[in-house]
Design a protein around this motif. Structure first.
Motif, PDB file in Angstrom:
ATOM      1  N   GLU A 132      31.760  39.871  -1.105  1.00  0.00           N
ATOM      2  CA  GLU A 132      30.974  38.686  -1.423  1.00  0.00           C
ATOM      3  C   GLU A 132      30.679  38.606  -2.907  1.00  0.00           C
ATOM      4  N   GLU A 133      30.672  37.414  -3.409  1.00  0.00           N
ATOM      5  CA  GLU A 133      30.257  37.136  -4.790  1.00  0.00           C
ATOM      6  C   GLU A 133      28.824  37.643  -5.001  1.00  0.00           C
ATOM      7  N   LYS A 145      29.669  44.508   2.184  1.00  0.00           N
ATOM      8  CA  LYS A 145      28.746  44.608   3.325  1.00  0.00           C
ATOM      9  C   LYS A 145      29.478  45.056   4.590  1.00  0.00           C
ATOM     10  N   LEU A 159      25.246  37.385  -6.422  1.00  0.00           N
ATOM     11  CA  LEU A 159      24.386  36.288  -6.861  1.00  0.00           C
ATOM     12  C   LEU A 159      23.267  36.832  -7.723  1.00  0.00           C
ATOM     13  N   LYS A 188      12.487  46.193  -1.587  1.00  0.00           N
ATOM     14  CA  LYS A 188      13.316  47.112  -0.799  1.00  0.00           C
ATOM     15  C   LYS A 188      13.514  48.477  -1.441  1.00  0.00           C
ATOM     16  N   GLU A 234      14.627  36.863  -5.099  1.00  0.00           N
ATOM     17  CA  GLU A 234      14.780  36.768  -3.636  1.00  0.00           C
ATOM     18  C   GLU A 234      13.518  36.210  -2.990  1.00  0.00           C
ATOM     19  N   GLU A 278      21.272  36.440   3.958  1.00  0.00           N
ATOM     20  CA  GLU A 278      21.447  36.974   5.311  1.00  0.00           C
ATOM     21  C   GLU A 278      20.476  36.277   6.259  1.00  0.00           C
TER      22      GLU A 278
HETATM   23  P1  AMP Z   1      21.465  41.688   3.188  1.00  0.00           P
HETATM   24  O1  AMP Z   1      21.224  42.744   4.220  1.00  0.00           O
HETATM   25  O2  AMP Z   1      22.747  40.965   3.339  1.00  0.00           O
HETATM   26  O3  AMP Z   1      20.306  40.793   2.894  1.00  0.00           O
HETATM   27  O4  AMP Z   1      21.527  42.511   1.825  1.00  0.00           O
HETATM   28  C1  AMP Z   1      20.494  43.401   1.447  1.00  0.00           C
HETATM   29  C2  AMP Z   1      20.141  43.193  -0.011  1.00  0.00           C
HETATM   30  O5  AMP Z   1      21.313  43.274  -0.819  1.00  0.00           O
HETATM   31  C3  AMP Z   1      19.576  41.803  -0.312  1.00  0.00           C
HETATM   32  O6  AMP Z   1      18.206  41.737  -0.058  1.00  0.00           O
HETATM   33  C4  AMP Z   1      19.899  41.663  -1.773  1.00  0.00           C
HETATM   34  O7  AMP Z   1      18.974  42.382  -2.578  1.00  0.00           O
HETATM   35  C5  AMP Z   1      21.235  42.348  -1.889  1.00  0.00           C
HETATM   36  N1  AMP Z   1      22.329  41.360  -1.734  1.00  0.00           N
HETATM   37  C6  AMP Z   1      22.947  40.969  -0.600  1.00  0.00           C
HETATM   38  N2  AMP Z   1      23.882  40.044  -0.830  1.00  0.00           N
HETATM   39  C7  AMP Z   1      23.893  39.839  -2.164  1.00  0.00           C
HETATM   40  C8  AMP Z   1      24.640  38.990  -3.023  1.00  0.00           C
HETATM   41  N3  AMP Z   1      25.607  38.185  -2.581  1.00  0.00           N
HETATM   42  N4  AMP Z   1      24.353  39.035  -4.347  1.00  0.00           N
HETATM   43  C9  AMP Z   1      23.402  39.854  -4.834  1.00  0.00           C
HETATM   44  N5  AMP Z   1      22.654  40.677  -4.073  1.00  0.00           N
HETATM   45  C10 AMP Z   1      22.884  40.681  -2.753  1.00  0.00           C
END
Ligand code: AMP
Ligand code: GLY
Length: 430
Positions: free
Chosen positions: A190-191, A147, A193, A219, A197, A288
């Motif tokens: 990041e790990e 990220k 997951l 998304k 959601e 997030e």
């Molecule tokens: P975020 O902007 O950090 O929410 O990331 C955008 C999208 O990436 C999320 O809605 C998830 O679909 C995916 N995502 C983010 N972090 C992870 C994670 N640690 N493990 C799996 N999918 C993730």
């Protein structure tokens, strides 16, 4: 009463609609779109031009300002308005870091014992390489998430399927110009997951909070969660998104520690907090924070609001949220986004939209505009990637979705596309 909404998407159209539902207001929207122009005066100031927005609010004697998107919050619009004694419902710049810096938000969660994916922060590509090679996030074939630290309009997260994909992603973010230079200075590793959601949003005045109905967005641009990520192709609210037991757990383990942590660390959170969750087999984990409504989550959520949104935002800005009713219709809702050909990479614009008036007549349906404009002769034209959000409420999610899809059939333009599987569960990661 004069109210200014900042932004130009479907979320801002829904905010304006919900604000004026319960009383007479003079509404302004900066910069707005052709849909918001039907209920508010559009102001030709960009959403990130904090100085000119504050000047405008002073000149027009705006009583309350509501901010739709993250960029002005990260730029300190709330600090500037408060300095001028202008009422505004949103977090200050320091609280907005929960969204504007992923490294900050991960460290915040760690300090406050808020469940989230294991992570490391890298300040250089070398460091990223060392962390990835250490085996801490699994072997060559393990999934790992990369990220960008800063705001990246949805482009800063890569779920990599192997170490080499992760290194490529780190490289593209830090050196390849995938995101802006400010956002790319650090990355979070990041790990990955696994699970379903869910999004839980709330209003907070820095002291008390009120939850919104839990939501889920979609998304990816294509059906069955295929193709590139977008800002969101649709969203639903339904009691099934977070069952009562999970909701209790999220409130206890995430909502309250987050708001208490923010207060204890000197930045009480005032505004809308959006908690993105992964429901894993080990329990809910925070993916997030966002410090604003989601788009299109706002459309699906706001059509279910029974109480007066002006009262709620005034309490968010001034305090006293516990004395203001925040009630929701006992129903489900859905929002299906109609998009232009080429979205998200290179959307075509300028196509004539047909059938809008007809579609709006379906029972329980509201159409919010995201990217529209009007020709000299009054025709509706596309003006962006996401064009319209067909939104409906009903007693069941299935009925709400049917209403959206029936209304969508009435609308047409060259290149229009939308997902037919909104409200179906997303693909599980493997
Ligand atoms: P975020 O902007 O950090 O929410 O990331 C955008 C999208 O990436 C999320 O809605 C998830 O679909 C995916 N995502 C983010 N972090 C992870 C994670 N640690 N493990 C799996 N999918 C993730
Ligand atoms: N729909 C996701 C967001 O607004 O961040």
């Amino acid at each position: 009463m004069n109210i200014l909404v900042i932004g130009s998407g479907g979320r801002e159209h829904a905010l304006l609609w919900a604000l004026q539902k319960s009383r007479q207001l003079k509404l302004f929207c900066a910069p707005g779109n052709a849909g918001t122009a039907q209920i508010a005066e559009c102001v030709r100031v960009s959403a990130t031009d904090v100085y000119n927005l504050a000047q405008f609010a002073e000149e027009k004697r705006i009583d309350l300002t509501v901010v739709g998107s993250e960029a002005p919050l990260a730029a300190g619009i709330v600090d500037e308005f408060e300095r001028r004694n202008l009422a505004i419902a949103g977090p200050r710049r320091d609280a907005a870091r929960l969204e504007s810096s992923k490294a900050f938000s991960k460290d915040f969660m760690a300090r406050n014992n808020i469940p989230t994916a294991r992570y490391r922060i890298a300040d250089s590509l070398d460091e990223a390489q060392t962390i990835l090679s250490s085996g801490e996030f699994g072997g060559f074939d393990s999934s790992v998430v990369i990220k960008a630290d800063g705001l990246a309009a949805g482009k800063g997260v890569v779920v990599a399927r192997s170490r080499s994909e992760a290194l490529t992603a780190a490289n593209e973010i830090m050196e390849g110009g995938l995101v802006g230079a400010d956002a790319a200075r650090r990355i979070v590793i990041e790990e990955a997951l696994d699970g379903r959601e869910a999004s839980l949003l709330l209003f907070s005045d820095g002291k008390d909070y009120a939850l919104m109905p839990s939501a889920r967005d979609h998304k990816r641009v294509g059906e069955n969660d295929t193709g590139p990520n977008t800002g969101g192709m649709g969203a639903i609210t339904d009691a099934s998104v977070l069952d009562e037991e999970t909701l209790r757990r999220v409130v206890r383990d995430v909502v309250e520690p987050t708001l208490e942590g923010a207060r204890a660390e000197g930045f009480p959170f005032r505004g809308i907090l959006f908690i993105g969750l992964m429901l894993t087999s080990d329990g809910p984990r925070v993916l997030e924070y966002n410090v604003r409504f989601g788009d299109p989550e706002a459309q699906a959520i706001l059509v279910r609001l029974e109480s007066d949104l002006v009262n709620i935002f005034e309490a968010v800005a001034h305090g006293g949220l516990s004395r203001v009713p925040v009630r929701w219709f006992d129903s489900s809702s859905a929002c299906v986004v109609l998009a232009s050909r080429g979205y998200p990479a290179k959307p075509e614009t300028g196509a004539t939209i047909e059938g809008l008036e007809h579609a709006a007549q379906h029972e329980g349906v509201r159409i919010f505009h995201a990217g529209t404009t009007r020709s000299q002769s009054g025709e509706w034209l596309t003006a962006g990637g996401r064009v319209l959000g067909i939104t409906a409420t009903a007693q069941t999610l299935e009925l709400a979705l049917n209403r959206c899809y029936e209304a969508a059939k009435d609308i047409h333009w060259d290149g229009m596309h939308y997902r037919r599987d909104i409200g179906k569960f997303g693909r599980q990661m493997s």
